[in-house]
Design a protein around this motif. Structure first.
Motif, PDB file in Angstrom:
ATOM      1  N   ARG A 190       0.833  -1.206   0.000  1.00  0.00           N
ATOM      2  CA  ARG A 190       0.000   0.000   0.000  1.00  0.00           C
ATOM      3  C   ARG A 190       0.873   1.263   0.000  1.00  0.00           C
ATOM      4  NH1 ARG A 190      -1.685  -3.346   3.910  1.00  0.00           N
ATOM      5  NH2 ARG A 190      -1.352  -1.857   5.620  1.00  0.00           N
ATOM      6  N   SER A 191       2.008   1.179  -0.704  1.00  0.00           N
ATOM      7  CA  SER A 191       2.945   2.309  -0.893  1.00  0.00           C
ATOM      8  C   SER A 191       3.604   2.797   0.390  1.00  0.00           C
ATOM      9  CB  SER A 191       2.244   3.486  -1.584  1.00  0.00           C
ATOM     10  OG  SER A 191       1.760   3.090  -2.840  1.00  0.00           O
ATOM     11  N   ARG A 192       3.628   1.935   1.423  1.00  0.00           N
ATOM     12  CA  ARG A 192       4.305   2.257   2.682  1.00  0.00           C
ATOM     13  C   ARG A 192       5.002   1.007   3.198  1.00  0.00           C
ATOM     14  NH1 ARG A 192      -0.277   5.412   2.909  1.00  0.00           N
ATOM     15  NH2 ARG A 192       0.080   7.596   3.393  1.00  0.00           N
ATOM     16  N   ILE A 193       5.818   1.196   4.236  1.00  0.00           N
ATOM     17  CA  ILE A 193       6.556   0.071   4.810  1.00  0.00           C
ATOM     18  C   ILE A 193       5.597  -0.845   5.567  1.00  0.00           C
ATOM     19  CG2 ILE A 193       8.367  -0.587   6.440  1.00  0.00           C
ATOM     20  CD1 ILE A 193       9.623   2.241   5.731  1.00  0.00           C
ATOM     21  N   ALA A 194       5.640  -2.126   5.225  1.00  0.00           N
ATOM     22  CA  ALA A 194       4.787  -3.127   5.867  1.00  0.00           C
ATOM     23  C   ALA A 194       5.586  -4.008   6.828  1.00  0.00           C
ATOM     24  CB  ALA A 194       4.120  -4.000   4.809  1.00  0.00           C
ATOM     25  N   GLU A 195       6.861  -4.224   6.510  1.00  0.00           N
ATOM     26  CA  GLU A 195       7.708  -5.074   7.354  1.00  0.00           C
ATOM     27  C   GLU A 195       9.157  -4.672   7.144  1.00  0.00           C
ATOM     28  OE1 GLU A 195       7.798  -9.722   8.740  1.00  0.00           O
ATOM     29  OE2 GLU A 195       7.099  -9.283   6.713  1.00  0.00           O
ATOM     30  N   PHE A 196       9.951  -4.784   8.212  1.00  0.00           N
ATOM     31  CA  PHE A 196      11.372  -4.469   8.079  1.00  0.00           C
ATOM     32  C   PHE A 196      12.200  -5.319   9.028  1.00  0.00           C
ATOM     33  CE2 PHE A 196       9.937  -1.560  11.390  1.00  0.00           C
ATOM     34  CZ  PHE A 196      10.947  -1.590  12.327  1.00  0.00           C
ATOM     35  N   TRP A 197      13.471  -5.458   8.654  1.00  0.00           N
ATOM     36  CA  TRP A 197      14.470  -6.160   9.457  1.00  0.00           C
ATOM     37  C   TRP A 197      15.664  -5.237   9.602  1.00  0.00           C
ATOM     38  CZ3 TRP A 197      11.382  -8.069   5.802  1.00  0.00           C
ATOM     39  CH2 TRP A 197      10.638  -9.217   6.100  1.00  0.00           C
ATOM     40  N   LEU A 198      16.239  -5.180  10.782  1.00  0.00           N
ATOM     41  CA  LEU A 198      17.393  -4.338  11.059  1.00  0.00           C
ATOM     42  C   LEU A 198      18.548  -5.211  11.507  1.00  0.00           C
ATOM     43  CD1 LEU A 198      19.018  -1.774  11.867  1.00  0.00           C
ATOM     44  CD2 LEU A 198      17.728  -1.771  14.003  1.00  0.00           C
ATOM     45  N   LEU A 199      19.701  -5.008  10.876  1.00  0.00           N
ATOM     46  CA  LEU A 199      20.941  -5.649  11.287  1.00  0.00           C
ATOM     47  C   LEU A 199      21.946  -4.546  11.600  1.00  0.00           C
ATOM     48  CD1 LEU A 199      21.237  -8.324   8.450  1.00  0.00           C
ATOM     49  CD2 LEU A 199      20.437  -8.692  10.785  1.00  0.00           C
ATOM     50  N   ALA A 200      22.471  -4.564  12.823  1.00  0.00           N
ATOM     51  CA  ALA A 200      23.463  -3.569  13.226  1.00  0.00           C
ATOM     52  C   ALA A 200      24.278  -4.142  14.371  1.00  0.00           C
ATOM     53  CB  ALA A 200      22.791  -2.270  13.662  1.00  0.00           C
ATOM     54  N   ASP A 201      25.513  -3.686  14.487  1.00  0.00           N
ATOM     55  CA  ASP A 201      26.346  -4.144  15.601  1.00  0.00           C
ATOM     56  C   ASP A 201      26.225  -3.222  16.810  1.00  0.00           C
ATOM     57  OD1 ASP A 201      27.744  -2.013  14.576  1.00  0.00           O
ATOM     58  OD2 ASP A 201      29.582  -3.109  14.184  1.00  0.00           O
ATOM     59  N   PHE A 202      25.250  -2.313  16.786  1.00  0.00           N
ATOM     60  CA  PHE A 202      24.942  -1.440  17.912  1.00  0.00           C
ATOM     61  C   PHE A 202      23.544  -1.806  18.397  1.00  0.00           C
ATOM     62  CE2 PHE A 202      23.334   2.457  19.867  1.00  0.00           C
ATOM     63  CZ  PHE A 202      24.387   2.821  20.678  1.00  0.00           C
ATOM     64  N   PRO A 203      23.349  -1.913  19.710  1.00  0.00           N
ATOM     65  CA  PRO A 203      22.046  -2.366  20.209  1.00  0.00           C
ATOM     66  C   PRO A 203      20.978  -1.269  20.223  1.00  0.00           C
ATOM     67  CG  PRO A 203      23.500  -1.944  22.041  1.00  0.00           C
ATOM     68  CD  PRO A 203      24.318  -1.721  20.786  1.00  0.00           C
ATOM     69  N   PHE A 204      20.548  -0.822  19.038  1.00  0.00           N
ATOM     70  CA  PHE A 204      19.497   0.177  18.971  1.00  0.00           C
ATOM     71  C   PHE A 204      18.270  -0.372  19.691  1.00  0.00           C
ATOM     72  CE2 PHE A 204      21.944   1.236  15.104  1.00  0.00           C
ATOM     73  CZ  PHE A 204      22.212   2.566  15.392  1.00  0.00           C
ATOM     74  N   ASP A 205      17.705   0.429  20.577  1.00  0.00           N
ATOM     75  CA  ASP A 205      16.538  -0.006  21.339  1.00  0.00           C
ATOM     76  C   ASP A 205      15.337   0.819  20.904  1.00  0.00           C
ATOM     77  OD1 ASP A 205      14.636  -0.812  23.136  1.00  0.00           O
ATOM     78  OD2 ASP A 205      15.830  -0.415  24.918  1.00  0.00           O
ATOM     79  N   TYR A 206      14.428   0.156  20.231  1.00  0.00           N
ATOM     80  CA  TYR A 206      13.231   0.849  19.736  1.00  0.00           C
ATOM     81  C   TYR A 206      12.286   1.222  20.856  1.00  0.00           C
ATOM     82  CZ  TYR A 206      13.961   0.358  14.731  1.00  0.00           C
ATOM     83  OH  TYR A 206      14.409   0.503  13.457  1.00  0.00           O
ATOM     84  N   ARG A 207      12.432   0.622  21.999  1.00  0.00           N
ATOM     85  CA  ARG A 207      11.471   0.872  23.076  1.00  0.00           C
ATOM     86  C   ARG A 207      12.029   1.728  24.209  1.00  0.00           C
ATOM     87  NH1 ARG A 207       9.960  -4.999  22.164  1.00  0.00           N
ATOM     88  NH2 ARG A 207       8.297  -4.773  20.640  1.00  0.00           N
ATOM     89  N   ALA A 208      13.229   2.252  24.051  1.00  0.00           N
ATOM     90  CA  ALA A 208      13.815   3.097  25.098  1.00  0.00           C
ATOM     91  C   ALA A 208      12.992   4.358  25.278  1.00  0.00           C
ATOM     92  CB  ALA A 208      15.252   3.455  24.744  1.00  0.00           C
ATOM     93  N   ALA A 209      12.837   4.765  26.518  1.00  0.00           N
ATOM     94  CA  ALA A 209      12.060   5.981  26.786  1.00  0.00           C
ATOM     95  C   ALA A 209      12.984   7.176  26.901  1.00  0.00           C
ATOM     96  CB  ALA A 209      11.263   5.805  28.074  1.00  0.00           C
TER      97      ALA A 209
END
Length: 124
Positions: free
Chosen positions: A105-124
């Motif tokens: 639908r012309s937008r991101i539906a799913e993604f995967w992230l690979l990185a050697d840094f622990p990015f935290d999507y839920r950090a406040a």
């Protein structure tokens, strides 16, 4: 979307969302039911917004050096080097990041992230 339109979408995503940490732009690029994957984390739309909001205060002097974009109709991979200073410690970081995206639908539906840094999507 054809491959060229997908590549343009990828560049706009970086310029308009990730480089400025613009959480208010997420609705233009991500489906509300997006599913993300990073290490053990299963991520949602709200997690993407939380990540952008958190990164805005967590990092300074951030720079994204795009190394490669591979685009096909409705999917792309982007590889870049992210450098910044961690505000809490003053320590510089440099990490190679690879995202894989599927579009619907012309937008991101799913993604995967690979990185050697622990990015935290839920950090406040």
């Amino acid at each position: 979307m054809d491959a060229e339109a997908t590549r343009d979408f990828a560049l706009r995503l970086m310029r308009e969302v990730w480089i400025p940490f613009a959480d208010d732009q997420v609705p233009r690029f991500y489906n509300r039911d997006v599913v993300g994957h990073h290490r053990e984390q299963l991520l949602t739309y709200d997690d993407v917004i939380a990540r952008l909001s958190s990164d805005h205060g967590r990092f300074s002097g951030s720079n994204y050096h795009i190394e490669d974009i591979i685009a096909a109709p409705d999917k792309f991979a982007i590889r870049f080097r992210f450098t910044a200073t961690v505000n809490a410690t003053g320590q510089p970081i440099s990490t190679e990041v690879i995202y894989f995206y599927h579009l619907a639908r012309s937008r991101i539906a799913e993604f995967w992230l690979l990185a050697d840094f622990p990015f935290d999507y839920r950090a406040a």
